[in-house]
Design a protein around this motif. Structure first.
Motif, PDB file in Angstrom:
ATOM      1  N   GLN A 200       9.081  48.073   2.107  1.00  0.00           N
ATOM      2  CA  GLN A 200       7.959  47.640   2.940  1.00  0.00           C
ATOM      3  C   GLN A 200       7.871  48.517   4.179  1.00  0.00           C
ATOM      4  OE1 GLN A 200       8.746  43.417   3.597  1.00  0.00           O
ATOM      5  NE2 GLN A 200       7.240  42.892   2.040  1.00  0.00           N
ATOM      6  N   SER A 201       6.651  48.798   4.592  1.00  0.00           N
ATOM      7  CA  SER A 201       6.430  49.687   5.740  1.00  0.00           C
ATOM      8  C   SER A 201       6.512  48.921   7.057  1.00  0.00           C
ATOM      9  CB  SER A 201       5.058  50.352   5.621  1.00  0.00           C
ATOM     10  OG  SER A 201       4.959  51.109   4.435  1.00  0.00           O
ATOM     11  N   ALA A 202       6.980  49.617   8.076  1.00  0.00           N
ATOM     12  CA  ALA A 202       6.990  49.037   9.415  1.00  0.00           C
ATOM     13  C   ALA A 202       5.552  48.884   9.903  1.00  0.00           C
ATOM     14  CB  ALA A 202       7.784  49.923  10.359  1.00  0.00           C
ATOM     15  N   TYR A 203       5.348  47.935  10.775  1.00  0.00           N
ATOM     16  CA  TYR A 203       4.010  47.710  11.310  1.00  0.00           C
ATOM     17  C   TYR A 203       4.106  47.239  12.754  1.00  0.00           C
ATOM     18  CZ  TYR A 203       5.118  42.780  10.409  1.00  0.00           C
ATOM     19  OH  TYR A 203       5.724  41.545  10.399  1.00  0.00           O
ATOM     20  N   ASP A 204       2.980  47.309  13.463  1.00  0.00           N
ATOM     21  CA  ASP A 204       2.905  46.856  14.851  1.00  0.00           C
ATOM     22  C   ASP A 204       2.233  45.496  14.916  1.00  0.00           C
ATOM     23  OD1 ASP A 204       4.108  49.159  15.660  1.00  0.00           O
ATOM     24  OD2 ASP A 204       2.283  50.116  16.398  1.00  0.00           O
ATOM     25  N   LYS A 205       2.653  44.693  15.874  1.00  0.00           N
ATOM     26  CA  LYS A 205       2.029  43.391  16.063  1.00  0.00           C
ATOM     27  C   LYS A 205       1.998  43.039  17.542  1.00  0.00           C
ATOM     28  CE  LYS A 205       4.149  39.585  15.048  1.00  0.00           C
ATOM     29  NZ  LYS A 205       4.891  38.494  14.346  1.00  0.00           N
TER      30      LYS A 205
ATOM     31  N   GLY B  99      -2.211  40.527  14.676  1.00  0.00           N
ATOM     32  CA  GLY B  99      -2.324  39.578  15.771  1.00  0.00           C
ATOM     33  C   GLY B  99      -3.486  39.912  16.691  1.00  0.00           C
ATOM     34  N   SER B 100      -3.461  39.334  17.880  1.00  0.00           N
ATOM     35  CA  SER B 100      -4.577  39.499  18.809  1.00  0.00           C
ATOM     36  C   SER B 100      -4.089  39.845  20.215  1.00  0.00           C
ATOM     37  CB  SER B 100      -5.396  38.200  18.868  1.00  0.00           C
ATOM     38  OG  SER B 100      -6.395  38.275  19.870  1.00  0.00           O
ATOM     39  N   PRO B 101      -4.814  40.736  20.909  1.00  0.00           N
ATOM     40  CA  PRO B 101      -4.464  41.044  22.300  1.00  0.00           C
ATOM     41  C   PRO B 101      -4.980  39.993  23.281  1.00  0.00           C
ATOM     42  CG  PRO B 101      -6.372  42.322  21.668  1.00  0.00           C
ATOM     43  CD  PRO B 101      -5.951  41.560  20.434  1.00  0.00           C
ATOM     44  N   TYR B 102      -5.723  39.005  22.768  1.00  0.00           N
ATOM     45  CA  TYR B 102      -6.392  38.032  23.628  1.00  0.00           C
ATOM     46  C   TYR B 102      -5.641  36.712  23.728  1.00  0.00           C
ATOM     47  CZ  TYR B 102     -10.400  41.137  22.961  1.00  0.00           C
ATOM     48  OH  TYR B 102     -11.224  42.220  22.918  1.00  0.00           O
ATOM     49  N   ILE B 103      -5.805  36.059  24.862  1.00  0.00           N
ATOM     50  CA  ILE B 103      -5.397  34.669  24.986  1.00  0.00           C
ATOM     51  C   ILE B 103      -6.459  33.835  24.271  1.00  0.00           C
ATOM     52  CG2 ILE B 103      -4.946  32.760  26.583  1.00  0.00           C
ATOM     53  CD1 ILE B 103      -2.879  35.079  26.634  1.00  0.00           C
TER      54      ILE B 103
ATOM     55  N   TYR C 251     -10.109  36.680  27.747  1.00  0.00           N
ATOM     56  CA  TYR C 251      -9.148  37.447  28.540  1.00  0.00           C
ATOM     57  C   TYR C 251      -8.248  38.270  27.624  1.00  0.00           C
ATOM     58  CZ  TYR C 251      -5.141  38.393  31.599  1.00  0.00           C
ATOM     59  OH  TYR C 251      -4.123  39.005  32.307  1.00  0.00           O
ATOM     60  N   ASN C 252      -8.314  39.581  27.778  1.00  0.00           N
ATOM     61  CA  ASN C 252      -7.452  40.507  27.056  1.00  0.00           C
ATOM     62  C   ASN C 252      -6.168  40.676  27.869  1.00  0.00           C
ATOM     63  OD1 ASN C 252      -6.140  42.837  26.057  1.00  0.00           O
ATOM     64  ND2 ASN C 252      -8.060  43.687  25.313  1.00  0.00           N
ATOM     65  N   ALA C 253      -5.122  39.944  27.470  1.00  0.00           N
ATOM     66  CA  ALA C 253      -3.879  39.968  28.232  1.00  0.00           C
ATOM     67  C   ALA C 253      -3.077  41.239  27.985  1.00  0.00           C
ATOM     68  CB  ALA C 253      -3.029  38.742  27.897  1.00  0.00           C
ATOM     69  N   TYR C 254      -3.357  41.932  26.889  1.00  0.00           N
ATOM     70  CA  TYR C 254      -2.668  43.195  26.615  1.00  0.00           C
ATOM     71  C   TYR C 254      -3.125  44.270  27.598  1.00  0.00           C
ATOM     72  CZ  TYR C 254      -1.207  47.417  24.109  1.00  0.00           C
ATOM     73  OH  TYR C 254      -0.652  48.631  23.777  1.00  0.00           O
ATOM     74  N   ASP C 255      -4.439  44.384  27.790  1.00  0.00           N
ATOM     75  CA  ASP C 255      -4.988  45.359  28.735  1.00  0.00           C
ATOM     76  C   ASP C 255      -5.216  44.765  30.116  1.00  0.00           C
ATOM     77  OD1 ASP C 255      -5.071  47.542  26.973  1.00  0.00           O
ATOM     78  OD2 ASP C 255      -6.953  46.854  26.102  1.00  0.00           O
TER      79      ASP C 255
END
Length: 236
Positions: free
Chosen positions: A166-171, A48-52, A77-81
């Motif tokens: 299947q391996s766990a992953y981050d999103k 996924g993406s950290p951006y709007i 805009y990076n909404a994550y950071d």
């Protein structure tokens, strides 16, 4: 001797302060704005993406703390950071130093829509509530006798697939919060729906009902909500 040193120290501080003020006051175009390099590697293993807007660049402008407005800038805009990135002509894009920023604005066509929507953000320390993050950015939905703000957020979560092996992953997952600030500066969490507007303005519930019956208000549309809010304010 010590007195002379003190005078010298004070003089240097004054000169430094003047130079700092002049440096901010001279920000007149995007190439004069400093910032930090963008480190994309930390997002490589996250889905996924950290951006709007999924990392796309949008035409916009930002408002500098010295009162200047920098127009014609490509931003995202990076909404994550919770920070703003901008492009510079012939140079690598940067993360703008939020200390010199009062807010920013850009236009974007949201997914599933065919019209451009304006996203106007304001720095938390300018909103007037100690309950909001001072260096965070909040989208303006309505500002008048009362105020409504939206906090766009992107969170990083861990996902465990249901299938064996299947391996766990981050999103990255996008979410949003809304805040209502009354005329006395009191802040409440808020949801954009008719029930919450009825609750906040019980004395005008009949008028609000009539407005909503006459108008086709989409509570996911910031413009519709702003027009409803302006109407409510006209009744106060």
């Amino acid at each position: 001797m010590n007195r002379k040193r003190n005078y010298l120290t004070i003089g240097l501080l004054v000169v430094f302060s003047v130079l700092t003020i002049n440096a901010y006051s001279q920000i007149a175009n995007v190439n004069q704005v400093g910032g930090q390099p963008i480190m994309m590697k930390k997002y490589e293993k996250v889905e996924g993406s950290p951006y709007i807007g999924s990392g796309k660049w949008f035409p916009g402008k930002f408002f500098v703390r010295d009162g200047n407005t920098i127009n014609g800038v490509m931003v995202r805009y990076n909404a994550y950071d919770d920070n703003l990135e901008f492009q510079r002509e012939g140079k690598s894009p940067l993360i703008i130093d939020s200390k010199i920023l009062d807010g920013f604005e850009f236009g974007m066509i949201p997914e599933g829509s065919d019209k451009t929507v304006s996203y106007n953000f304001k720095k938390g320390d300018l909103i007037g509530s100690n309950d909001l993050k001072a260096d965070g950015f909040y989208r303006i939905i309505y500002e008048g006798e009362f105020k409504i703000y939206q906090k766009l957020k992107v969170n990083q979560i861990s996902v465990t697939p249901p299938d064996y092996g299947q391996s766990a992953y981050d999103k990255f997952v996008q979410s949003e919060d809304y805040f209502f600030i009354d005329g006395d500066g009191n802040l409440d969490d808020f949801k954009l729906n008719r029930g919450n507007f009825y609750s906040k303005f019980q004395a005008k519930k009949k008028d609000i009902k009539a407005y909503l019956k006459k108008k086709s208000v989409d509570f996911d549309d910031a413009t519709d909500v702003a027009q409803l809010s302006a109407y409510i304010e006209s009744l106060l």
